[in-house]
Design an enzyme around this catalytic site. Structure first.
Site, PDB file in Angstrom:
ATOM      1  CG  HIS A 158     -29.564 -17.761   1.517  1.00  0.00           C
ATOM      2  ND1 HIS A 158     -28.724 -18.629   2.171  1.00  0.00           N
ATOM      3  CD2 HIS A 158     -30.383 -17.233   2.469  1.00  0.00           C
ATOM      4  CE1 HIS A 158     -29.018 -18.635   3.458  1.00  0.00           C
ATOM      5  NE2 HIS A 158     -30.021 -17.797   3.672  1.00  0.00           N
TER       6      HIS A 158
ATOM      7  NE  ARG B 135     -24.627 -18.716   6.702  1.00  0.00           N
ATOM      8  CZ  ARG B 135     -25.079 -17.539   6.261  1.00  0.00           C
ATOM      9  NH1 ARG B 135     -24.362 -16.451   6.418  1.00  0.00           N
ATOM     10  NH2 ARG B 135     -26.248 -17.460   5.666  1.00  0.00           N
TER      11      ARG B 135
END
Length: 566
Positions: free
Chosen positions: A233, A249
């Site tokens: 990740h 994000r």
């Protein structure tokens, strides 16, 4: 030895296990379902999911678009028939959770909120602020608790599965509260024990994520599939490794290097920070290796900048992220960027199972992260994992319920049960060597982190394989300090270490054999994807000498492999 008898025994009480239990109990109130977990259900790792659950709900989205995003994200290693079934059933699971009381975040007109997410070409991540898994798990646990035909065995540690005449017959498990080994006789077993990323030092995973079910199936003769594909990740919080959701994000967060550049423009100019995780993790690692990382007390890192979102939006959409960053990194994202770097996060591989979650052993099913149904291929898209748990957890429960309705119980072989009890208590607990479990565990994590990380090379993988082999030898010389039976966490640690050593060996051997780069498996010495030789799944079978590898074809229905660019 006491024996418990149930029609279906589910190992694991995370999202997939609970969904399977509900589906089986709903199928018939005459079925007797057991859910066995080494922790209390809402302490399962599924509560750590943050960003969302993918499903096609809106006009402008489509099943084919979600399927295409998933197939492309998988670097074309996903079986496309599995993907097509998955995307069609995911919306139904979202609506069911809504009806069962999941507190989804909402739009101004009352619809379930959806946010953008990496690799998806449409905002289809259904979310509950940044605590999606937490709320989904409490919803599922509350629903499961309403069924009188579901029995929970909390804080029981399953040690082995019993296969008799190539048919699933049951399990052995330790009641941690008493330290007694007991047997479970069942017509079907559903394995839902999650992943094993705790074999790495820097990981988003809970300490309980040790791949128990994968190893039990592997030792019983069921192959593990595509174990070379470990997802890293992009945003693990420095220094703890705790997950900073991709939803940060998705809400508009930037990734910046030491020059304050949004460097993703050089790697995925169309998607930027919302490229798939394998691409973003490679980009971050490259920035760090080439000297453009920021320097901190825990080594170089990348900055996740949320400041431009404003305090109001951060508090509404990312309250947990703000709290975690403040408490565990001393950074308030309202005022300064969050320090992050890639962290081991997910296993695309697992117990080999088909589109119905069936393994090669009748009566044995696998679902969730411990399973490999070929849904995620070489790289999973964010928010597809919780959808996977819901969709194929339900499938596993339904298929197991149909199977047991016309089956009787297999007699449990007393010899195998006694042998397992002796293996655990006389052998492992009885060892009096001078090695310590934490030392071997730390060394395993160092080996995997140094040699089987985002970028890999053949020589480093060879070194890792030898290193894991030596650790397996050292395990024979351990001593568990606590010789008692009641809540012996030292014994549990030893059993979990044994599981993770087997899984690490399979992971490294599979990665060494795959001489290409695809998805999350990136070989510096074999930098290109090789569809001619490697458009196939890896199958690893247990032998005393180590894993035996064979291969299986990829199912392609609509989308032939193409160049993968974002």
């Amino acid at each position: 030895m006491e024996k418990h008898t149930h029609d279906i025994a589910i190992v694991g009480a995370g999202m997939a296990g609970l969904r399977a239990a509900i589906a089986a109990a709903e199928h018939s109130n005459k079925l007797d379902v057991a859910v066995i977990s080494k922790v209390y259900p809402v302490r399962s790792h599924s509560v750590c999911a943050q960003g969302g659950t993918a499903a096609m709900l809106r006009e402008g989205d489509s099943y084919d678009l979600h399927a295409w995003d998933t197939v492309k994200g998988s670097d074309f290693l996903a079986d496309q028939d599995v993907v097509e079934q998955f995307v069609k059933e995911a919306p139904e699971e979202i609506i069911k959770l809504d009806h069962w009381g999941c507190p989804w975040s909402r739009t101004d007109d009352g619809k379930i909120g959806q946010r953008p997410f990496g690799g998806h070409s449409f905002p289809r991540a259904c979310f509950a602020a940044d605590m999606t898994g937490f709320h989904e798990m409490h919803t599922l646990h509350g629903k499961a608790a309403t069924f009188e035909n579901i029995t929970f065995y909390d804080e029981w540690f399953v040690t082995s599965m019993i296969i008799e005449e190539n048919v699933s017959a049951g399990l052995t498990a330790i009641n941690l509260k008493t330290g007694e080994m007991q047997a479970f006789q069942s017509k079907a077993v559903i394995m839902a024990t999650g992943g094993y990323a705790r074999v790495y030092e820097f990981t988003t995973f809970s300490h309980t994520a040790t791949g128990d079910g994968m190893t039990m199936a592997y030792r019983a003769g069921v192959p593990l599939k595509d174990m070379e594909f470990i997802q890293f990740h992009p945003t693990g919080l420095v220094p703890s490794g705790i997950l900073i959701t991709g939803g940060a994000r998705g809400e508009g967060g930037y990734l910046v290097n030491s020059k304050s550049e949004r460097f993703m423009k050089n790697y995925a100019p169309e998607k930027m920070e919302l490229a798939p995780r394998d691409i973003v993790s490679r980009a971050e690692t490259t920035e760090i290796l080439e000297g453009r990382g920021l320097e901190g007390p825990y080594g170089p890192y990348i900055a996740l900048d949320l400041r431009h979102l404003g305090e109001e939006k951060i508090n509404e959409r990312l309250p947990l992220i703000r709290d975690v960053a403040i408490k565990l990194s001393g950074v308030d994202p309202v005022d300064e960027p969050i320090p992050i770097r890639p962290a081991a996060h997910y296993s695309m591989g697992g117990i080999s199972a088909n589109i119905k979650t069936e393994t090669d052993v009748p009566g044995f099913y696998a679902t969730g992260e411990c399973a490999c149904l070929n849904l995620h291929g070489a790289n999973r898209l964010g928010t597809n994992s919780t959808s996977d748990c819901l969709v194929f957890g339900a499938v596993a429960g339904q298929e197991a319920a149909k199977y047991v309705s016309s089956r009787g119980f297999k007699e449990l072989p007393q010899g195998k049960i006694v042998a397992e009890e002796r293996r655990v208590f006389d052998d492992i607990l009885g060892r009096e060597g001078d090695e310590r479990v934490p030392d071997i565990r730390d060394e395993l994590r160092r080996i995997m982190s140094e040699n089987v990380w985002v970028f890999r090379r053949g020589g480093e993988l060879q070194k890792a394989l030898k290193g894991v082999g030596k650790l397996k030898e050292r395990l024979r010389q351990i001593r568990v300090e606590d010789k008692g039976r009641v809540f012996n966490t030292g014994l549990v640690d030893a059993l979990q270490l044994e599981f993770t050593l087997d899984l690490s060996e399979v992971t490294v051997a599979s990665a060494l054999a795959r001489t290409e780069s695809r998805g999350a498996h990136t070989r510096r010495d074999c930098p290109k994807r090789d569809d001619e030789n490697w458009l196939k799944h890896t199958l690893a079978f247990f032998t005393k000498e180590g894993p035996r590898l064979t291969y299986a074809p990829v199912t392609i229905t609509k989308w032939p492999p193409t160049a993968r660019a974002y």
